[in-house]
Design a protein around this motif. Structure first.
Motif, PDB file in Angstrom:
ATOM      1  N   GLY A   1     -66.794 -14.259 -12.863  1.00 39.52           N
ATOM      2  CA  GLY A   1     -67.228 -15.349 -13.729  1.00 39.52           C
ATOM      3  C   GLY A   1     -66.982 -15.069 -15.200  1.00 39.52           C
ATOM      4  N   TRP A   2     -65.794 -14.534 -15.506  1.00 40.18           N
ATOM      5  CA  TRP A   2     -65.444 -14.173 -16.884  1.00 40.18           C
ATOM      6  C   TRP A   2     -66.409 -13.130 -17.451  1.00 40.18           C
ATOM      7  CZ3 TRP A   2     -60.786 -15.931 -18.396  1.00 40.18           C
ATOM      8  CH2 TRP A   2     -60.294 -17.112 -17.831  1.00 40.18           C
ATOM      9  N   GLY A   3     -66.975 -12.299 -16.575  1.00 34.34           N
ATOM     10  CA  GLY A   3     -67.891 -11.257 -17.038  1.00 34.34           C
ATOM     11  C   GLY A   3     -69.310 -11.737 -17.261  1.00 34.34           C
ATOM     12  N   THR A   4     -69.673 -12.868 -16.642  1.00 35.35           N
ATOM     13  CA  THR A   4     -71.026 -13.408 -16.822  1.00 35.35           C
ATOM     14  C   THR A   4     -71.931 -13.165 -15.628  1.00 35.35           C
ATOM     15  OG1 THR A   4     -70.452 -15.597 -15.934  1.00 35.35           O
ATOM     16  CG2 THR A   4     -70.115 -15.241 -18.311  1.00 35.35           C
ATOM     17  N   LYS A   5     -71.388 -12.747 -14.500  1.00 36.75           N
ATOM     18  CA  LYS A   5     -72.210 -12.541 -13.311  1.00 36.75           C
ATOM     19  C   LYS A   5     -73.001 -11.238 -13.426  1.00 36.75           C
ATOM     20  CE  LYS A   5     -69.410 -15.190 -10.021  1.00 36.75           C
ATOM     21  NZ  LYS A   5     -68.677 -15.150  -8.736  1.00 36.75           N
ATOM     22  N   GLU A   6     -74.195 -11.256 -12.891  1.00 32.58           N
ATOM     23  CA  GLU A   6     -75.057 -10.080 -12.941  1.00 32.58           C
ATOM     24  C   GLU A   6     -74.403  -8.900 -12.226  1.00 32.58           C
ATOM     25  OE1 GLU A   6     -79.629  -8.711 -11.783  1.00 32.58           O
ATOM     26  OE2 GLU A   6     -78.933 -10.748 -11.348  1.00 32.58           O
ATOM     27  N   GLY A   7     -74.391  -7.757 -12.882  1.00 31.40           N
ATOM     28  CA  GLY A   7     -73.788  -6.563 -12.313  1.00 31.40           C
ATOM     29  C   GLY A   7     -72.288  -6.483 -12.504  1.00 31.40           C
ATOM     30  N   GLN A   8     -71.702  -7.510 -13.138  1.00 28.91           N
ATOM     31  CA  GLN A   8     -70.254  -7.529 -13.383  1.00 28.91           C
ATOM     32  C   GLN A   8     -69.952  -7.907 -14.836  1.00 28.91           C
ATOM     33  OE1 GLN A   8     -67.779  -9.235 -10.117  1.00 28.91           O
ATOM     34  NE2 GLN A   8     -69.713  -9.936  -9.281  1.00 28.91           N
ATOM     35  N   GLU A   9     -70.841  -7.493 -15.744  1.00 28.87           N
ATOM     36  CA  GLU A   9     -70.728  -7.909 -17.137  1.00 28.87           C
ATOM     37  C   GLU A   9     -69.654  -7.158 -17.920  1.00 28.87           C
ATOM     38  OE1 GLU A   9     -75.124  -8.148 -15.854  1.00 28.87           O
ATOM     39  OE2 GLU A   9     -73.468  -6.720 -15.685  1.00 28.87           O
ATOM     40  N   THR A  10     -69.221  -6.014 -17.419  1.00 31.36           N
ATOM     41  CA  THR A  10     -68.202  -5.223 -18.114  1.00 31.36           C
ATOM     42  C   THR A  10     -66.921  -5.236 -17.289  1.00 31.36           C
ATOM     43  OG1 THR A  10     -69.950  -3.786 -18.983  1.00 31.36           O
ATOM     44  CG2 THR A  10     -67.689  -2.994 -19.186  1.00 31.36           C
ATOM     45  N   VAL A  11     -65.881  -5.839 -17.844  1.00 38.26           N
ATOM     46  CA  VAL A  11     -64.604  -5.976 -17.137  1.00 38.26           C
ATOM     47  C   VAL A  11     -63.676  -4.855 -17.596  1.00 38.26           C
ATOM     48  CG1 VAL A  11     -62.688  -7.500 -16.579  1.00 38.26           C
ATOM     49  CG2 VAL A  11     -64.941  -8.477 -17.115  1.00 38.26           C
ATOM     50  N   LEU A  12     -63.151  -4.128 -16.635  1.00 37.24           N
ATOM     51  CA  LEU A  12     -62.301  -2.981 -16.925  1.00 37.24           C
ATOM     52  C   LEU A  12     -60.862  -3.225 -16.478  1.00 37.24           C
ATOM     53  CD1 LEU A  12     -64.613  -0.068 -15.669  1.00 37.24           C
ATOM     54  CD2 LEU A  12     -64.448  -1.009 -18.001  1.00 37.24           C
TER      55      LEU A  12
ATOM     56  N   ALA B   1     -46.977   3.413 -14.145  1.00 31.26           N
ATOM     57  CA  ALA B   1     -48.364   3.011 -13.904  1.00 31.26           C
ATOM     58  C   ALA B   1     -48.475   1.517 -13.628  1.00 31.26           C
ATOM     59  CB  ALA B   1     -49.238   3.386 -15.101  1.00 31.26           C
ATOM     60  N   VAL B   2     -49.607   1.134 -13.044  1.00 29.74           N
ATOM     61  CA  VAL B   2     -49.916  -0.263 -12.746  1.00 29.74           C
ATOM     62  C   VAL B   2     -51.353  -0.504 -13.177  1.00 29.74           C
ATOM     63  CG1 VAL B   2     -50.530   0.359 -10.368  1.00 29.74           C
ATOM     64  CG2 VAL B   2     -50.042  -2.015 -10.925  1.00 29.74           C
ATOM     65  N   VAL B   3     -51.633  -1.694 -13.700  1.00 28.10           N
ATOM     66  CA  VAL B   3     -52.977  -2.034 -14.165  1.00 28.10           C
ATOM     67  C   VAL B   3     -53.708  -2.844 -13.092  1.00 28.10           C
ATOM     68  CG1 VAL B   3     -54.325  -3.302 -15.882  1.00 28.10           C
ATOM     69  CG2 VAL B   3     -52.310  -1.984 -16.592  1.00 28.10           C
ATOM     70  N   VAL B   4     -54.936  -2.426 -12.798  1.00 31.67           N
ATOM     71  CA  VAL B   4     -55.796  -3.154 -11.872  1.00 31.67           C
ATOM     72  C   VAL B   4     -57.117  -3.428 -12.585  1.00 31.67           C
ATOM     73  CG1 VAL B   4     -54.723  -2.167  -9.815  1.00 31.67           C
ATOM     74  CG2 VAL B   4     -56.703  -1.024 -10.835  1.00 31.67           C
ATOM     75  N   TYR B   5     -57.876  -4.365 -12.041  1.00 26.51           N
ATOM     76  CA  TYR B   5     -59.117  -4.783 -12.702  1.00 26.51           C
ATOM     77  C   TYR B   5     -60.320  -4.578 -11.797  1.00 26.51           C
ATOM     78  CZ  TYR B   5     -55.839  -6.856 -15.950  1.00 26.51           C
ATOM     79  OH  TYR B   5     -54.811  -7.030 -16.844  1.00 26.51           O
ATOM     80  N   GLN B   6     -61.439  -4.220 -12.450  1.00 26.84           N
ATOM     81  CA  GLN B   6     -62.729  -4.133 -11.776  1.00 26.84           C
ATOM     82  C   GLN B   6     -63.793  -4.600 -12.761  1.00 26.84           C
ATOM     83  OE1 GLN B   6     -62.449   0.176 -10.284  1.00 26.84           O
ATOM     84  NE2 GLN B   6     -63.055  -0.943  -8.443  1.00 26.84           N
ATOM     85  N   ALA B   7     -64.962  -4.962 -12.268  1.00 22.96           N
ATOM     86  CA  ALA B   7     -66.068  -5.356 -13.131  1.00 22.96           C
ATOM     87  C   ALA B   7     -67.329  -4.649 -12.661  1.00 22.96           C
ATOM     88  CB  ALA B   7     -66.258  -6.869 -13.118  1.00 22.96           C
ATOM     89  N   TYR B   8     -68.073  -4.115 -13.616  1.00 22.12           N
ATOM     90  CA  TYR B   8     -69.270  -3.327 -13.317  1.00 22.12           C
ATOM     91  C   TYR B   8     -70.402  -3.704 -14.263  1.00 22.12           C
ATOM     92  CZ  TYR B   8     -66.438  -0.138 -10.468  1.00 22.12           C
ATOM     93  OH  TYR B   8     -65.624   0.404  -9.500  1.00 22.12           O
ATOM     94  N   ARG B   9     -71.589  -3.253 -13.935  1.00 22.65           N
ATOM     95  CA  ARG B   9     -72.692  -3.363 -14.889  1.00 22.65           C
ATOM     96  C   ARG B   9     -72.382  -2.447 -16.080  1.00 22.65           C
ATOM     97  NH1 ARG B   9     -75.941   1.190 -14.061  1.00 22.65           N
ATOM     98  NH2 ARG B   9     -75.680   2.206 -12.030  1.00 22.65           N
ATOM     99  N   PRO B  10     -72.936  -2.726 -17.246  1.00 20.45           N
ATOM    100  CA  PRO B  10     -72.611  -1.938 -18.438  1.00 20.45           C
ATOM    101  C   PRO B  10     -72.881  -0.443 -18.291  1.00 20.45           C
ATOM    102  CG  PRO B  10     -73.702  -3.979 -19.072  1.00 20.45           C
ATOM    103  CD  PRO B  10     -73.773  -3.909 -17.576  1.00 20.45           C
ATOM    104  N   GLY B  11     -73.894  -0.087 -17.502  1.00 19.07           N
ATOM    105  CA  GLY B  11     -74.227   1.325 -17.338  1.00 19.07           C
ATOM    106  C   GLY B  11     -73.114   2.143 -16.702  1.00 19.07           C
ATOM    107  N   ILE B  12     -72.240   1.491 -15.973  1.00 22.37           N
ATOM    108  CA  ILE B  12     -71.072   2.167 -15.390  1.00 22.37           C
ATOM    109  C   ILE B  12     -69.813   1.846 -16.185  1.00 22.37           C
ATOM    110  CG2 ILE B  12     -69.509   2.203 -13.389  1.00 22.37           C
ATOM    111  CD1 ILE B  12     -71.918   2.028 -11.577  1.00 22.37           C
ATOM    112  N   GLY B  13     -69.633   0.556 -16.521  1.00 22.48           N
ATOM    113  CA  GLY B  13     -68.393   0.132 -17.153  1.00 22.48           C
ATOM    114  C   GLY B  13     -68.180   0.718 -18.536  1.00 22.48           C
ATOM    115  N   ARG B  14     -69.202   0.749 -19.359  1.00 22.75           N
ATOM    116  CA  ARG B  14     -69.027   1.240 -20.726  1.00 22.75           C
ATOM    117  C   ARG B  14     -68.709   2.731 -20.788  1.00 22.75           C
ATOM    118  NH1 ARG B  14     -73.927  -2.286 -23.476  1.00 22.75           N
ATOM    119  NH2 ARG B  14     -72.855  -4.312 -23.390  1.00 22.75           N
TER     120      ARG B  14
END
Length: 203
Positions: A67-78, A22-35
């Motif tokens: 922005g380290w999870g501070t940008k709107e719509g990207q608060e949840t880093v996966l 496996a390989v790890v990749v990153y995405q960031a979403y609003r909490p309603g999707i990320g959580r």
């Protein structure tokens, strides 16, 4: 006494956390999707399979983007763990996101390739802890159509919410404790990609 030459990081190289499978990749979403994604190990129904989704193997490039999870719509880093065979399938079926004269005879040929490719590749300057650009590039892999469906339904092994890690590292950077911040970064190393695959994706 002769000094050993210092290895120079090549401009185009895939670096990632990875295992034999496996390989790890990153995405960031609003909490309603990320959580829900992190909780259930798969994206919720509100995640759109018909949209291009971009995955990034570089943690620091993701931090720059969200922005380290501070940008709107990207608060949840996966951190999304993906099967290597899926990741490599996407690379083999990808096209550069921009026209490259060295690879495409003309813009029309590139547009035809882009239209039939379920994935696309973009290389952007890698970033340091302060988001300054580095002299080598970081891979972004865009998944659309068949690739996006396979990603969501077949390739994902697990999803982890790494927002607390992003917040902790960001706090150390702001406090000027770069050594501790660097020690918490995920360990990324060169990911083996066949030369013939990368040759089509470097320009």
């Amino acid at each position: 006494m002769n000094e050993q030459p210092v290895e120079t990081e090549p401009k185009f190289r895939v670096r990632a956390r990875h295992t034999d499978s496996a390989v790890v990749v990153y995405q960031a979403y609003r909490p309603g999707i990320g959580r829900p994604a992190a909780r259930n190990g798969r994206f919720p129904a509100t995640w759109k399979r018909d949209r291009m989704t971009w995955i990034k193997p570089s943690f620091l490039w993701m931090m720059y983007r969200c922005g380290w999870g501070t940008k709107e719509g990207q608060e949840t880093v996966l951190a999304v763990e993906v099967r290597r065979e899926g990741f490599e399938w996407a690379l083999r079926h990808a096209c550069l996101s921009h026209h490259a004269p060295a690879l495409h005879p003309d813009r029309a040929a590139w547009k035809r390739e882009l239209a039939r490719s379920p994935a696309r590749v973009q290389w952007d300057p890698e970033r340091d802890l302060h988001h300054n650009p580095l002299p080598y590039r970081s891979l972004q892999l865009g998944l659309g159509g068949e690739a996006a469906v396979r990603y969501a339904d077949e390739w994902i092994v697990g999803i982890e919410d790494v927002t607390p890690l992003a917040t902790e590292i960001h706090g150390l950077v702001r406090a000027g404790d770069e050594e501790r911040a660097r020690g918490l970064l995920p360990g990324e190393r060169p990911y083996p990609v066949a030369d013939e695959v990368l040759a089509r994706l470097r320009a």
